[in-house]
Design a protein around this motif. Structure first.
Motif, short mmCIF file in Angstrom:
data_model
loop_
_atom_site.label_atom_id
_atom_site.label_comp_id
_atom_site.label_asym_id
_atom_site.label_seq_id
_atom_site.Cartn_x
_atom_site.Cartn_y
_atom_site.Cartn_z
N THR A 271 64.50 119.78 50.89
CA THR A 271 65.71 119.96 50.08
C THR A 271 66.81 118.95 50.44
OG1 THR A 271 66.41 121.67 51.64
CG2 THR A 271 65.32 122.40 49.62
N LEU A 272 67.06 118.77 51.72
CA LEU A 272 68.13 117.85 52.11
C LEU A 272 67.75 116.40 51.86
CD1 LEU A 272 69.53 119.47 55.39
CD2 LEU A 272 70.34 119.69 53.04
N ALA A 273 66.45 116.10 51.96
CA ALA A 273 66.02 114.73 51.65
C ALA A 273 66.32 114.39 50.19
CB ALA A 273 64.53 114.57 51.93
N VAL A 274 66.02 115.34 49.29
CA VAL A 274 66.28 115.09 47.86
C VAL A 274 67.78 115.07 47.58
CG1 VAL A 274 65.92 115.99 45.52
CG2 VAL A 274 64.07 116.11 47.21
N LEU A 275 68.54 115.96 48.25
CA LEU A 275 69.99 115.99 48.05
C LEU A 275 70.65 114.70 48.52
CD1 LEU A 275 72.58 117.58 47.30
CD2 LEU A 275 72.60 118.44 49.66
N VAL A 276 70.24 114.21 49.70
CA VAL A 276 70.87 113.01 50.26
C VAL A 276 70.52 111.78 49.44
CG1 VAL A 276 70.84 111.45 52.25
CG2 VAL A 276 71.04 113.91 52.60
N THR A 277 69.25 111.63 49.10
CA THR A 277 68.83 110.43 48.38
C THR A 277 69.11 110.50 46.88
OG1 THR A 277 66.59 111.34 48.14
CG2 THR A 277 67.03 109.94 50.06
N GLN A 327 74.02 127.38 53.71
CA GLN A 327 73.17 126.59 52.83
C GLN A 327 73.76 126.53 51.42
OE1 GLN A 327 68.91 127.53 52.85
NE2 GLN A 327 68.92 127.42 50.61
N VAL A 328 74.29 127.66 50.96
CA VAL A 328 74.92 127.69 49.63
C VAL A 328 76.09 126.71 49.59
CG1 VAL A 328 76.24 129.12 48.03
CG2 VAL A 328 74.20 130.05 49.13
N VAL A 329 76.93 126.75 50.61
CA VAL A 329 78.07 125.84 50.66
C VAL A 329 77.60 124.39 50.71
CG1 VAL A 329 80.14 125.18 51.94
CG2 VAL A 329 79.50 127.58 51.77
N ALA A 330 76.52 124.13 51.48
CA ALA A 330 75.98 122.77 51.57
C ALA A 330 75.52 122.26 50.22
CB ALA A 330 74.83 122.75 52.57
N GLY A 331 75.03 123.18 49.39
CA GLY A 331 74.59 122.77 48.06
C GLY A 331 75.71 122.21 47.21
N GLY A 400 67.22 121.53 40.35
CA GLY A 400 67.71 120.37 41.08
C GLY A 400 67.91 120.69 42.55
N ALA A 401 68.25 119.66 43.32
CA ALA A 401 68.41 119.85 44.77
C ALA A 401 69.57 120.77 45.09
CB ALA A 401 68.61 118.49 45.44
N ARG A 402 70.70 120.57 44.44
CA ARG A 402 71.86 121.45 44.69
C ARG A 402 71.55 122.88 44.28
NH1 ARG A 402 76.55 118.77 45.90
NH2 ARG A 402 76.73 116.56 45.32
N GLY A 403 70.95 123.03 43.12
CA GLY A 403 70.62 124.37 42.63
C GLY A 403 69.63 125.09 43.53
N ALA A 404 68.66 124.34 44.07
CA ALA A 404 67.68 124.96 44.95
C ALA A 404 68.34 125.48 46.23
CB ALA A 404 66.58 123.95 45.31
#
Length: 446
Positions: A271-277, A327-331, A400-404
């Motif tokens: 999840t974080l890999a997709v969010l960051v990139t 995790q929710v906030v990180a999204g 999407g990454a944020r939604g996940a």
């Protein structure tokens, strides 16, 4: 090599120290930690080169993934049997033999690599054999470490074990690259084989500390008289371990909390890999920074978790819910810098929760059932480990990454909150029913 632990006086056993390093005051635990570091370094040295070896042999990334699945599959199917073996056989002997067998597999692979006789079929067979041995070795070594310290110091032993694992992973990855560059792939497998033999050589010298919960003596076939002997034999079956687990509400609740967290909240490498990139427009270097922060948070969390004395399932649930909300906030992170600020506490909370959960899992069952309980856990955890990435990948495709991250965190926190509410309602309802039943009995008697 004198590794025996001197028995401590009862006053010392009652020490209320919360130092994360308190388990290391026992000599056998210090030796066991050194042995685990050597073993972990060797294992990660081998894992560093194993995927490259599969790629060299096949040229297929799919084959690389298949080799990992083949090694993991036995845990799904045979962990119950492996756990029963740990309960039935002497623990030190079981751990020493399993370590020696893993060493033999590593040496065999090294010889085949050096002679050019390793093909995909042989590699898959060796991976499957390794997975089968690991179904016994995993619970045997975990419980052997706990046998070396008093029960109140088990969280410290588990926390120190997590630190040793992290240190061994870093050392092994670094040594793997150096070993392959200068000595070749076969040398990495041979070094891992030596690390297993080192552990096997240390085990016979380990001694339990004063107040440690030792393994119950397994019932011998034919021992006991009549029904008592049959009852003792029946209590050592695989089925008995499964029944105990299913009828133990706190273990079922722990499995539910850990499982839903593993599926929707802890696959950060995905999840974080997709969010960051993706949405945050970072690159591989940025995700490397995130991975480093996750590793640091895991180490900090292991130290904090080692300070626990008697953690509960409620604590595990509260920590898991807190991590899910983070995790929710990180999204919703608007920038990479904000994400980094959130990643550290996410990793810390996850690591403390893991230490607390392992402590409950390894100390809640009676001594003669702990191997089988870990066997049940091995089967179910492998199941959610295999199901998690595909389920999370589908969620990312849809949201999407944020939604996940957001949806996954809400599912975890909501499920744990609902579980707490149901438990609280039951705790309130049961005493009321007991009082009403008592009043009815008294009225009838009058």
């Amino acid at each position: 090599m004198p590794v025996s632990s001197s028995p401590l006086a009862p006053a010392a056993a009652a020490d209320v120290s919360r130092s994360p390093w308190r388990s290391l005051k026992y000599r056998s635990m210090r030796w066991w930690s050194v042995a685990n570091f050597v073993s972990n370094a060797g294992t990660w040295m081998q894992l560093t080169v194993q995927n490259l070896l599969v790629l060299q042999i096949t040229g297929s990334a799919a084959a690389t993934g298949l080799s990992m699945s083949v090694q993991a599959a036995p845990a799904l199917l045979m962990s119950l049997v492996g756990g029963a073996a740990v309960d039935r056989w002497p623990r030190k002997l079981t751990a020493a033999v399993s370590q020696a067998l893993l060493g033999a597999v590593a040496f065999t692979t090294a010889v085949l690599v050096a002679c050019g006789g390793l093909n995909l079929t042989v590699l898959m067979a060796l991976a499957a054999v390794t997975g089968v041995i690991a179904t016994v070795d995993g619970p045997a070594c975990a419980l052997l470490g706990n046998d070396l310290v008093p029960s109140e110091d088990v969280p410290s032993a588990i926390g120190v074990g997590s630190l040793v694992h992290s240190a061994g992973r870093l050392a092994g990855a670094a040594l793997g690259g150096v070993t392959v560059a200068f000595l070749g792939t076969a040398a990495a497998y041979a070094a891992n084989g030596m690390s297993f033999l080192f552990v096997a050589a240390v085990i016979p010298f380990l001694r339990p500390a004063y107040g440690a919960l030792r393994q119950a003596a397994p019932a011998r076939r034919g021992s006991g008289a009549g029904a008592a002997g049959r009852d003792a034999a029946a209590d050592m079956t695989v089925r008995q371990g499964l029944i105990f687990f299913m009828r133990r509400p706190r273990l079922v609740a722990l499995a539910g909390i850990t499982g839903i967290s593993a599926v929707f909240g802890r696959n950060y490498t995905l999840t974080l890999a997709v969010l960051v990139t993706g949405p945050l427009a970072g690159g591989a270097g940025s995700f490397g920074t995130v991975s480093t922060v996750l590793a640091v948070g895991g180490i900090v969390g292991a130290v904090l978790g080692a300070r626990l004395r008697r953690p509960s399932v409620r604590l595990v649930g509260m920590l898991a819910a807190a991590g899910a909300l983070l995790q929710v906030v990180a999204g919703f992170s608007p920038s990479f810098a904000v994400l980094l600020v959130l990643v550290l506490p996410m990793a810390v909370v996850e690591s403390v929760s893991d230490t607390a959960g392992k402590t409950v899992l390894q100390t809640d069952p009676p001594a003669h059932l702990r191997g089988r309980v870990l066997g049940v856990w091995g089967s179910v955890s492998t199941g959610w480990g295999l199901a998690g990435p595909p389920a999370l990948g589908l969620l990312m495709e849809l949201a999407g990454a944020r939604g996940a991250l957001v949806v996954g965190g809400l599912i975890i926190a909501g499920s744990i909150g609902a579980g707490f509410l149901l438990r609280g309602r039951r705790d309130v309802t049961v005493p009321v029913l007991v009082r009403e039943a008592g009043a009815g009995v008294l009225g009838t008697a009058a």
